[in-house]
Design an enzyme around this catalytic site. Structure first.
Site, PDB file in Angstrom:
ATOM      1  N   ARG A  14      51.789 -11.267 -15.308  1.00 16.39           N
ATOM      2  CA  ARG A  14      51.220 -12.436 -16.828  1.00 16.39           C
ATOM      3  C   ARG A  14      50.366 -12.101 -17.222  1.00 16.39           C
ATOM      4  NH1 ARG A  14      48.040 -16.056 -12.287  1.00 16.39           N
ATOM      5  NH2 ARG A  14      47.272 -14.956 -11.319  1.00 16.39           N
ATOM      6  N   LYS A  72      45.332 -12.673 -19.805  1.00 16.10           N
ATOM      7  CA  LYS A  72      46.425 -13.250 -18.971  1.00 16.10           C
ATOM      8  C   LYS A  72      46.405 -14.483 -18.631  1.00 16.10           C
ATOM      9  CE  LYS A  72      44.963 -12.795 -13.804  1.00 16.10           C
ATOM     10  NZ  LYS A  72      44.238 -12.212 -12.932  1.00 16.10           N
ATOM     11  N   ASP A  75      55.601 -17.750 -13.469  1.00 12.65           N
ATOM     12  CA  ASP A  75      56.119 -18.458 -14.365  1.00 12.65           C
ATOM     13  C   ASP A  75      55.037 -17.710 -15.556  1.00 12.65           C
ATOM     14  OD1 ASP A  75      53.468 -18.728 -13.910  1.00 12.65           O
ATOM     15  OD2 ASP A  75      53.944 -21.337 -13.963  1.00 12.65           O
ATOM     16  N   ARG A 115      40.948 -10.302 -22.000  1.00 10.35           N
ATOM     17  CA  ARG A 115      39.828  -9.634 -20.423  1.00 10.35           C
ATOM     18  C   ARG A 115      39.321  -7.835 -21.416  1.00 10.35           C
ATOM     19  NH1 ARG A 115      42.209  -9.634 -14.644  1.00 10.35           N
ATOM     20  NH2 ARG A 115      44.123  -8.408 -15.428  1.00 10.35           N
ATOM     21  N   ARG A 117      45.343   1.164 -13.327  1.00 11.47           N
ATOM     22  CA  ARG A 117      45.008   0.825 -11.751  1.00 11.47           C
ATOM     23  C   ARG A 117      45.631   2.233 -10.987  1.00 11.47           C
ATOM     24  NH1 ARG A 117      46.104  -4.696 -11.205  1.00 11.47           N
ATOM     25  NH2 ARG A 117      45.010  -6.154 -13.451  1.00 11.47           N
ATOM     26  N   ASP A 130      47.089  -2.300  -6.266  1.00 11.00           N
ATOM     27  CA  ASP A 130      47.238  -2.851  -7.609  1.00 11.00           C
ATOM     28  C   ASP A 130      46.803  -3.282  -8.281  1.00 11.00           C
ATOM     29  OD1 ASP A 130      48.777  -4.152  -6.270  1.00 11.00           O
ATOM     30  OD2 ASP A 130      48.500  -5.972  -7.770  1.00 11.00           O
ATOM     31  N   ASN A 131      45.922  -3.523  -7.423  1.00 11.93           N
ATOM     32  CA  ASN A 131      44.056  -4.637  -7.922  1.00 11.93           C
ATOM     33  C   ASN A 131      42.583  -3.471  -8.580  1.00 11.93           C
ATOM     34  OD1 ASN A 131      45.670  -6.753  -8.368  1.00 11.93           O
ATOM     35  ND2 ASN A 131      44.933  -7.313  -6.505  1.00 11.93           N
ATOM     36  N   ASP A 144      40.957  -7.805 -11.722  1.00 15.61           N
ATOM     37  CA  ASP A 144      41.354  -8.796 -11.066  1.00 15.61           C
ATOM     38  C   ASP A 144      41.068  -9.833 -10.233  1.00 15.61           C
ATOM     39  OD1 ASP A 144      43.565  -8.192 -11.858  1.00 15.61           O
ATOM     40  OD2 ASP A 144      44.905  -8.036 -10.493  1.00 15.61           O
TER      41      ASP A 144
HETATM   42  P1  AMP Z   1      47.812 -10.251  -7.797  1.00 12.84           P
HETATM   43  O1  AMP Z   1      47.419 -10.879  -6.685  1.00 12.84           O
HETATM   44  O2  AMP Z   1      47.186 -11.653  -8.872  1.00 12.84           O
HETATM   45  O3  AMP Z   1      46.690  -8.759  -8.004  1.00 12.84           O
HETATM   46  O4  AMP Z   1      49.059 -10.258  -8.791  1.00 12.84           O
HETATM   47  C1  AMP Z   1      50.194  -9.353  -7.459  1.00 12.84           C
HETATM   48  C2  AMP Z   1      50.872  -9.479  -8.748  1.00 12.84           C
HETATM   49  O5  AMP Z   1      51.983 -10.674  -9.232  1.00 12.84           O
HETATM   50  C3  AMP Z   1      50.611  -9.081 -10.080  1.00 12.84           C
HETATM   51  O6  AMP Z   1      51.715  -8.135 -10.605  1.00 12.84           O
HETATM   52  C4  AMP Z   1      51.386  -9.989 -11.247  1.00 12.84           C
HETATM   53  O7  AMP Z   1      51.087  -9.363 -12.842  1.00 12.84           O
HETATM   54  C5  AMP Z   1      52.007 -10.946 -10.502  1.00 12.84           C
HETATM   55  N1  AMP Z   1      51.619 -11.845 -11.062  1.00 12.84           N
HETATM   56  C6  AMP Z   1      50.406 -12.752  -9.993  1.00 12.84           C
HETATM   57  N2  AMP Z   1      50.767 -14.557 -10.480  1.00 12.84           N
HETATM   58  C7  AMP Z   1      51.614 -14.435 -11.097  1.00 12.84           C
HETATM   59  C8  AMP Z   1      52.764 -14.840 -12.448  1.00 12.84           C
HETATM   60  N3  AMP Z   1      51.905 -16.974 -11.763  1.00 12.84           N
HETATM   61  N4  AMP Z   1      53.222 -15.096 -13.135  1.00 12.84           N
HETATM   62  C9  AMP Z   1      54.403 -13.543 -13.700  1.00 12.84           C
HETATM   63  N5  AMP Z   1      53.287 -12.568 -12.455  1.00 12.84           N
HETATM   64  C10 AMP Z   1      52.228 -13.027 -11.546  1.00 12.84           C
HETATM   65 MG    MG Z   2      46.729  -7.916  -9.490  1.00  9.60          MG
END
Ligand code: AMP
Ligand code: MG
Length: 545
Positions: A116, A136, A148, A206, A213, A288-289, A298
Site C-alpha cells: 500500500r 502510504k 486493500d 513519507r 529495507r 522488512d521494517n 514503518d
Molecule cells: P507492515 O506490518 O505495515 O510493515 O506491513 C507488512 C506488509 O503488509 C507490507 O508488505 C505491507 O505493504 C503490507 N500491508 C499492510 N497493510 C496493507 C494493506 N492495507 N494493504 C496492502 N498491503 C498491506
Molecule cells: Mg512494513
C-alpha cells in the site's frame, strides 16, 4: 492559455526536480497490470495511485515542505492535497511499488513488498539532496496480497506525528510531509474480533533519502536471483552511501560490500540506542521494517514507554511472545542484521568479515549505549567501574514501582546533590511524585532503595564535579520533556475523526521542541491519565491499520 491553477502547478512542478534513479537504474517488472502476484527478477512494478473523491488536508510539516522547496502557499492549496493524495501526478513523477520480502516475527514470510505504498519518484532539492516521496495508503499494488492497499486516519496520524517527533528528538527517521483524508471509508477489524467497522481513510506522504529495507535484499537471495541482488546492492552503495566513494558499479569489490555492511551495522546500533534513550518501542521490528540507512521506518503499532517496564510491547499481535518488547530491541536489531548478512553473503563469498561487523554492532551498541546513559545521567563520561552497577540498580529501582520514564529523568536533573546528608534524609519520592502512577506502591523498602541509589548517584556526580547548571543542561538535552505519549496521539485522533484537526497541528508544533520547557504546554508533559491505561490506542495497538 493556462489557467491560474495550471500556472501555479507549473511553478510547483519546476520546484520539484525529479530524478528517478531507482526506476531508471534497476530492473522493472514488465507486467504493467495492477493485480496481486509474485513478481520475480525485478525491483519494482509500475502502478498508478487510486483516485479519491474528496481528499482533505489534515496537516503538513512545514520543515519537510522546506526540504522539498515547497512554498507555504502551495502547501495550503488544493493542488497540494490533490498531489499528495495521489490524484494528480506532477511532471516527472513515475509511480511504482517495490518488491521485498522479510522475516515477520522470526519467520520467513516470502514476498511482501509495497502493498500500500506507492513511490512517486525522487526529487533533488536546491541543496542537491535526494529525497524519495512515497504515498502510504494510496491504493493496492501487485504486492497487496489479500489486503486493500489503504490506510486509516488513526494510523496515518500516528505515523505523521511520530516520524516528525522522532526527527526533532534527533533520531534518524523517515519523515512525513502530509496527511490527507481520502473522503472514503476503509473497513478495519481493529481488534480482530469479527467486528469490522468503517473508518476514515487517509494517505501519508513519507519522505526519506531511501526507503530500501533489509527485506529488499533478502527476497532476491531467497529466490536465487543473485544478479538482481547485486544490482540492488551496487545501486544502494552508489546512491545511498555516496561517502563510501564508489560512483559506479565497476569500482565495487567484495571489500566494498563488507565496508558497507559494517556501516549498516553501526547505523542500526546507533538508531536503537536512540530508541532506548527516549523509551520508543517500534513494535514490529520485522526485517522488512529495517531501513538500509538505519532510519526508523514503518510506524505501526509503536508506543512510548510510560511506566518504565522493559518487558512492555505496545503491539497486541506480539503480546504473547513479546519478541519486540523494549528491552529486546537491541538483540532483535542484531538478529535482523544477521538475516541481512545472509542475504548479501553471495556477494561477499566469505563469512568472516560479515561476522566481524556483527561483532562490531555489539561493540558499537555498547559504546553508544554507555555514552547515551552517561548523558542521561549527567556524567562527563561513562565509567564502567562505577556506572555499570549504577545503571543496573537504576533499572531495578525504576521497575519497583510504576515510574514514568520521561518525567523521572527530567526530575532527576532538577535535584541538588551538594549536601550528602540532605540526600540521605530527604523523602525523595515526594520530589518525584509526578512520575509515579500508583502512590500506594511507595513502600519503606522502596524509599530506602531509592535513597541509596540517589546517594550513590550523588557521590558519582561529585567525582565529575560539574556545576549543577551544566549537569542539568547536559541531561535536558537528551532527556525529552515532551514525547508523543500514546494517549496524546489518541486524543488528537479522536478529534480528527470528528473532523477537528487542530490537535494534530498542536502536537506537531509542541513536538518540534521536545527538550525545551514550554510552560504553556505543561499539560502535555503529564503522565498518562488513568482512563488511558487500558484504552485501545493508548496502551495497546494491533497491526490492523
Ligand atoms: P507492515 O506490518 O505495515 O510493515 O506491513 C507488512 C506488509 O503488509 C507490507 O508488505 C505491507 O505493504 C503490507 N500491508 C499492510 N497493510 C496493507 C494493506 N492495507 N494493504 C496492502 N498491503 C498491506
Ligand atoms: Mg512494513
Amino acid at each position: 492559455m493556462a489557467s491560474f491553477n495550471e500556472t501555479k502547478l507549473l511553478t510547483v512542478a519546476e520546484a520539484l526536480q525529479f530524478d528517478n534513479r531507482f526506476t531508471r537504474e534497476l530492473p522493472a517488472d514488465p507486467n504493467l497490470e495492477n493485480h496481486r502476484r509474485q513478481v520475480t527478477g525485478a525491483c519494482y512494478s509500475k502502478v498508478q495511485p487510486k483516485q479519491f473523491e474528496a481528499p482533505r488536508l489534515v496537516a503538513y510539516s512545514p520543515e519537510v515542505a522546506t526540504l522539498l522547496d515547497l512554498s507555504g502557499r502551495f502547501c495550503a492549496s488544493k493542488e497540494f492535497v490533490q498531489t499528495f493524495v495521489g490524484n494528480r501526478l506532477l511532471p516527472g513523477m513515475d509511480p511504482y511499488a517495490t518488491c521485498y520480502g522479510g522475516h515477520q516475527f522470526g519467520n520467513w514470510a516470502g514476498q511482501l513488498g509495497d502493498g500500500r505504498a506507492i513511490n512517486l519518484g525522487e526529487v533533488i532539492n536546491q541543496s542537491g539532496e535526494r529525497w524519495a516521496l512515497q504515498l502510504k495508503g494510496a491504493g493496492a499494488t501487485p504486492y497487496a496480497r489479500m489486503a486493500d492497499g489503504l490506510a486509516v486516519l488513526r494510523s496515518s496520524i500516528r505515523e505523521f506525528l511520530c516520524s516528525e517527533a522522532m526527527h526533532h528528538l534527533g533520531i534518524p527517521t523517515t519523515r512525513a510531509l502530509s496527511v490527507v483524508t481520502t473522503g472514503e471509508p476503509v473497513e478495519r477489524d481493529m481488534f480482530y474480533d469479527g467486528n469490522p467497522k468503517d473508518e476514515p481513510g487517509a494517505v501519508v506522504c513519507r519522505v526519506a533519502p531511501s526507503f530500501t529495507r533489509f527485506g529488499h535484499f533478502q527476497i532476491f537471495t531467497s529466490r536465487g536471483e543473485i544478479d538482481v541482488l547485486r544490482q540492488l546492492a551496487n545501486y544502494t552503495i552508489c546512491t545511498d552511501y555516496p561517502h563510501l566513494g564508489v560512483h559506479s558499479a565497476t569500482e565495487i569489490t567484495e571489500d566494498t560490500y563488507t565496508t558497507w555492511f559494517d556501516e549498516v551495522c553501526r547505523r542500526t546500533a546507533r538508531m536503537v540506542v536512540h530508541w532506548q534513550r527516549v523509551g520508543f518501542v517500534h513494535g514490529v521490528m520485522n526485517t522488512d521494517n529495517m531501513s538500509i540507512l538505519g532510519l526508523t521506518i514503518d510506524y505501526g503499532p509503536y508506543g512510548w514507554l510510560e511506566d518504565y517496564d522493559p518487558n512492555w510491547t505496545p503491539n497486541t499481535t506480539d503480546a504473547h511472545g513479546r519478541r519486540y518488547r523494549f528491552a529486546h530491541q537491541p538483540q532483535i536489531a542484531l538478529w535482523n542484521l544477521v538475516q541481512f548478512a545472509r542475504a548479501i553473503y553471495p556477494l561477499v563469498g566469505k563469512a568472516e568479515p560479515l561476522e566481524s561487523s556483527l561483532d562490531s554492532y555489539q561493540k558499537c551498541f555498547e559504546q553508544s549505549w554507555q555514552s547515551m546513559m552517561a548523558q542521561k545521567l549527567g556524567f562527563v563520561e561513562y565509567e564502567p567501574t562505577t556506572d555499570d552497577a549504577l545503571c543496573k540498580e537504576l533499572d531495578a529501582v525504576l521497575q519497583m514501582v510504576e515510574t514514568d520514564m520521561t518525567i523521572f529523568y527530567r526530575k532527576l536533573a532538577t535535584m541538588e546533590f551538594n549536601d550528602r546528608q540532605t540526600v540521605l534524609d530527604k523523602k525523595w519520592s515526594a520530589h518525584l511524585v509526578e512520575a509515579y502512577y500508583s502512590p500506594e506502591q511507595l513502600t519503606d523498602d522502596y524509599e530506602t532503595r531509592l535513597n541509596k541509589w540517589l546517594d550513590d548517584y550523588g557521590k558519582r556526580l561529585q567525582k565529575d564535579d560539574l556545576p549543577t547548571e551544566r549537569r542539568r543542561e547536559r541531561m535536558n538535552a537528551v532527556n525529552p520533556k515532551y514525547v508523543l505519549r500514546n494517549y496524546l496521539a489518541q486524543l488528537a485522533i479522536d478529534k480528527a475523526e470528528q473532523g477537528d484537526h487542530t490537535m494534530v497541528s498542536e502536537l506537531l508544533d509542541l513536538l518540534r521542541r521536545p527538550y525545551d520547557e514550554q510552560p504553556e504546554k505543561e499539560e502535555f508533559a503529564q503522565k498518562r491519565p488513568d482512563w488511558a491505561r487500558h484504552r485501545a490506542g493508548c496502551s495497546m495497538l494491533s497491526c490492523s491499520s
